[in-house]
Design a protein around this motif. Structure first.
Motif, PDB file in Angstrom:
ATOM      1  N   GLY A  80       0.825  -1.215   0.000  1.00  0.00           N
ATOM      2  CA  GLY A  80       0.000   0.000   0.000  1.00  0.00           C
ATOM      3  C   GLY A  80       0.852   1.255   0.000  1.00  0.00           C
ATOM      4  N   LEU A  81       1.939   1.248   0.764  1.00  0.00           N
ATOM      5  CA  LEU A  81       2.822   2.420   0.843  1.00  0.00           C
ATOM      6  C   LEU A  81       3.528   2.659  -0.490  1.00  0.00           C
ATOM      7  N   LYS A  82       3.877   1.571  -1.163  1.00  0.00           N
ATOM      8  CA  LYS A  82       4.499   1.705  -2.490  1.00  0.00           C
ATOM      9  C   LYS A  82       3.545   2.412  -3.463  1.00  0.00           C
ATOM     10  N   ALA A  83       2.248   2.190  -3.263  1.00  0.00           N
ATOM     11  CA  ALA A  83       1.244   2.759  -4.174  1.00  0.00           C
ATOM     12  C   ALA A  83       0.877   4.206  -3.816  1.00  0.00           C
ATOM     13  N   SER A  84       1.449   4.741  -2.733  1.00  0.00           N
ATOM     14  CA  SER A  84       1.112   6.115  -2.330  1.00  0.00           C
ATOM     15  C   SER A  84       1.661   7.125  -3.327  1.00  0.00           C
ATOM     16  N   SER A  85       0.849   8.096  -3.711  1.00  0.00           N
ATOM     17  CA  SER A  85       1.336   9.122  -4.644  1.00  0.00           C
ATOM     18  C   SER A  85       2.066  10.241  -3.895  1.00  0.00           C
ATOM     19  N   HIS A  86       2.045  10.187  -2.568  1.00  0.00           N
ATOM     20  CA  HIS A  86       2.725  11.222  -1.773  1.00  0.00           C
ATOM     21  C   HIS A  86       4.081  10.753  -1.269  1.00  0.00           C
ATOM     22  N   GLY A  87       4.398   9.487  -1.484  1.00  0.00           N
ATOM     23  CA  GLY A  87       5.592   8.912  -0.857  1.00  0.00           C
ATOM     24  C   GLY A  87       5.182   8.394   0.511  1.00  0.00           C
ATOM     25  N   GLY A  88       5.178   7.072   0.652  1.00  0.00           N
ATOM     26  CA  GLY A  88       4.671   6.458   1.885  1.00  0.00           C
ATOM     27  C   GLY A  88       5.466   6.875   3.105  1.00  0.00           C
ATOM     28  N   ARG A  89       4.789   6.842   4.252  1.00  0.00           N
ATOM     29  CA  ARG A  89       5.438   7.202   5.531  1.00  0.00           C
ATOM     30  C   ARG A  89       5.193   6.095   6.545  1.00  0.00           C
ATOM     31  N   ILE A  90       6.264   5.715   7.229  1.00  0.00           N
ATOM     32  CA  ILE A  90       6.110   4.869   8.406  1.00  0.00           C
ATOM     33  C   ILE A  90       6.652   5.644   9.596  1.00  0.00           C
ATOM     34  N   ILE A  91       5.859   5.711  10.647  1.00  0.00           N
ATOM     35  CA  ILE A  91       6.288   6.376  11.882  1.00  0.00           C
ATOM     36  C   ILE A  91       6.180   5.349  13.001  1.00  0.00           C
ATOM     37  N   ASN A  92       7.305   5.044  13.599  1.00  0.00           N
ATOM     38  CA  ASN A  92       7.330   4.068  14.693  1.00  0.00           C
ATOM     39  C   ASN A  92       7.466   4.797  16.021  1.00  0.00           C
ATOM     40  N   ILE A  93       6.521   4.539  16.917  1.00  0.00           N
ATOM     41  CA  ILE A  93       6.546   5.191  18.228  1.00  0.00           C
ATOM     42  C   ILE A  93       7.397   4.321  19.157  1.00  0.00           C
ATOM     43  N   THR A  94       8.491   4.876  19.620  1.00  0.00           N
ATOM     44  CA  THR A  94       9.341   4.102  20.526  1.00  0.00           C
ATOM     45  C   THR A  94       9.393   4.837  21.866  1.00  0.00           C
ATOM     46  N   VAL A  95      10.539   4.879  22.495  1.00  0.00           N
ATOM     47  CA  VAL A  95      10.618   5.488  23.819  1.00  0.00           C
ATOM     48  C   VAL A  95      12.084   5.854  24.067  1.00  0.00           C
ATOM     49  N   PRO A  96      12.376   6.974  24.722  1.00  0.00           N
ATOM     50  CA  PRO A  96      13.785   7.362  24.923  1.00  0.00           C
ATOM     51  C   PRO A  96      14.597   6.300  25.666  1.00  0.00           C
ATOM     52  N   GLN A  97      13.928   5.518  26.516  1.00  0.00           N
ATOM     53  CA  GLN A  97      14.640   4.479  27.270  1.00  0.00           C
ATOM     54  C   GLN A  97      15.146   3.363  26.361  1.00  0.00           C
ATOM     55  N   ALA A  98      14.754   3.350  25.102  1.00  0.00           N
ATOM     56  CA  ALA A  98      15.349   2.417  24.134  1.00  0.00           C
ATOM     57  C   ALA A  98      16.827   2.732  23.943  1.00  0.00           C
ATOM     58  N   LEU A  99      17.193   3.971  24.187  1.00  0.00           N
ATOM     59  CA  LEU A  99      18.590   4.391  24.044  1.00  0.00           C
ATOM     60  C   LEU A  99      19.360   4.227  25.354  1.00  0.00           C
ATOM     61  N   SER A 100      18.694   4.487  26.475  1.00  0.00           N
ATOM     62  CA  SER A 100      19.394   4.518  27.776  1.00  0.00           C
ATOM     63  C   SER A 100      19.362   3.187  28.512  1.00  0.00           C
ATOM     64  N   GLY A 101      18.470   2.261  28.083  1.00  0.00           N
ATOM     65  CA  GLY A 101      18.131   1.113  28.917  1.00  0.00           C
ATOM     66  C   GLY A 101      17.085   1.535  29.935  1.00  0.00           C
ATOM     67  N   TRP A 102      16.365   0.536  30.508  1.00  0.00           N
ATOM     68  CA  TRP A 102      15.250   0.884  31.399  1.00  0.00           C
ATOM     69  C   TRP A 102      15.141  -0.166  32.496  1.00  0.00           C
ATOM     70  N   PRO A 103      15.853   0.021  33.593  1.00  0.00           N
ATOM     71  CA  PRO A 103      15.750  -0.939  34.691  1.00  0.00           C
ATOM     72  C   PRO A 103      14.298  -1.078  35.135  1.00  0.00           C
ATOM     73  N   GLY A 104      13.817  -2.311  35.185  1.00  0.00           N
ATOM     74  CA  GLY A 104      12.415  -2.552  35.551  1.00  0.00           C
ATOM     75  C   GLY A 104      11.498  -2.663  34.353  1.00  0.00           C
ATOM     76  N   SER A 105      11.975  -2.246  33.192  1.00  0.00           N
ATOM     77  CA  SER A 105      11.217  -2.433  31.943  1.00  0.00           C
ATOM     78  C   SER A 105      12.186  -2.843  30.834  1.00  0.00           C
ATOM     79  N   ALA A 106      13.040  -3.821  31.151  1.00  0.00           N
ATOM     80  CA  ALA A 106      14.046  -4.264  30.170  1.00  0.00           C
ATOM     81  C   ALA A 106      13.384  -4.850  28.930  1.00  0.00           C
ATOM     82  N   HIS A 107      12.225  -5.489  29.123  1.00  0.00           N
ATOM     83  CA  HIS A 107      11.503  -6.060  27.972  1.00  0.00           C
ATOM     84  C   HIS A 107      11.109  -4.960  26.983  1.00  0.00           C
ATOM     85  N   ALA A 108      10.499  -3.887  27.512  1.00  0.00           N
ATOM     86  CA  ALA A 108      10.029  -2.809  26.626  1.00  0.00           C
ATOM     87  C   ALA A 108      11.214  -2.049  26.015  1.00  0.00           C
ATOM     88  N   ALA A 109      12.238  -1.775  26.843  1.00  0.00           N
ATOM     89  CA  ALA A 109      13.393  -1.043  26.316  1.00  0.00           C
ATOM     90  C   ALA A 109      14.068  -1.844  25.204  1.00  0.00           C
TER      91      ALA A 109
END
Ligand code: HXC
Ligand code: NAP
Length: 282
Positions: free
Chosen positions: A154-183
């Protein structure tokens, strides 16, 4: 549309206010967007902003009734909005494909995908069960992969140029004690984004990360900070002296989805009120 836009913050944890409108009303007119986890919190705010800016928006979530409530709330303020709801679990690769294929065959393409659905809970790794680890990796990382792969035609067929936006979290960069799974899952998403920005750049598809800081009035803030009695401490970590609003994340996504984002791909868009810089100092 009818919601008042104010900047005063009477209750720092409520998160019911709106930011002033900063984009022209037709910024995303005619775009077809899909937001996973669009039925509450940040995802709901992204859906609302995209619809206000003229996009047709599909919302994905697991619970049909929650999706229906979100749709009804949106239509109260935006009666002309074109909204589609689809109950599907992002962990189910085949079901995600079927859902996205349905949108593409109905509207002809997909212009914007926002992978926002996620799961998280506080649990020290020593106590985390294998299934607890697996559940979060499966929703956050595998779910994002499923969304990206399902959306590609579907994105390939976009006439505007497809966009993907992934919502992550700053702790993905720092590590997250107590939420290691999510980080860990979100760190995987950061890397997936960078890989796809290159792999799919030739198709005109821009792929970016948005990294929200603590956002008032959301389930994430509640379960990770408020329920644990540490929200005031987290509040002190905000360089800007305030938690964010869902509009802060929605505005970042609208920019990336718009022509303003034409030359932006593979980036980490930190929207965290300066928390990640200040946290080491308090
Ligand atoms: C320890 C827990 C747990 C907890 C669940 N588990 N909650 N372990 N502490 N608080 C374990 C369960 O015991 C089980 O393992 C495994 O995790 C899977 O749980 P289920 O309930 O069976 O899974 P499921 O129904 O798939 O639900 C997934 C979920 C749930 C992640 C556990 O919380 C969920 O659906 N969350 C979606 C909403 C959400 O999390 N929103 C916040 C996102 S905020 P066993 O071994 O017992 O089988 C975010 C960033 C926030 O991502 C940033 C804040 C600023
Ligand atoms: P939320 O209110 O709990 O919303 C989660 C959404 O995802 C809901 O619509 C939920 O609906 C859906 N969902 C959950 N699991 C799903 C699954 N397996 N399949 C399909 N849909 C699923 O979350 P939030 O606090 O707004 O967080 C949203 C995003 O922002 C997440 O990616 C989170 O990591 C990120 N984030 C949040 C904060 C914050 O302060 N809140 C900070 C940084 C990053 P159902 O339950 O009906 O499925």
């Amino acid at each position: 549309m009818n919601t008042p836009h104010v900047t005063a913050r009477p209750d720092p944890y409520a998160g019911t206010e709106r930011r002033p409108r900063i984009f022209r009303d037709d910024l995303l007119q005619g775009r077809i967007a899909l937001v996973t986890g669009g039925s509450s919190g940040i995802g709901f705010g992204i859906v609302r902003s995209f619809a206000e800016l003229g996009a047709t928006v599909a919302l994905i979530g697991r619970r049909e009734e929650k999706l229906a409530e979100a749709r009804a709330e949106l239509l109260r303020d935006l009666p002309a909005a074109e909204l589609v709801t689809i109950a599907v679990d992002v962990r189910n690769h085949a079901a995600m494909r079927e859902a996205v294929d349905g949108i593409v065959s109905r509207f002809g393409c997909l212009d914007i995908l926002v992978n926002n659905a996620a799961g998280n809970f506080h649990c020290p790794t020593e106590q985390l069960s294998e299934n607890g680890w697996r559940a979060v990796i499966d929703i956050d990382l595998n779910g994002t992969f499923n969304g990206c792969q399902a959306a590609l035609p579907g994105l390939k067929a976009s006439s505007h140029g497809g966009r993907i936006i992934n919502i992550t979290v700053p702790q993905a960069l720092s590590g997250w004690p107590g939420s290691a799974h999510a980080a860990s899952a979100k760190a995987g998403v950061l890397s997936l984004t960078r890989s796809l920005a290159v792999e799919w750049g030739g198709y005109g598809i821009r792929v970016n990360n948005v990294l929200p800081g603590p956002i008032a009035g959301t389930e994430g803030l509640k379960r990770l900070y408020e329920d644990r009695g540490i929200a005031d401490h987290e509040y002190e970590r905000m360089a800007m002296g305030t938690f964010g609003l869902v509009d802060d994340i929605a505005n970042a996504c609208a920019f990336l989805a718009s022509p303003g984002g034409d030359f932006v791909t593979g980036c980490d868009f930190m929207v965290d009120g300066g928390r990640w810089l200040k946290r080491g100092w308090v």
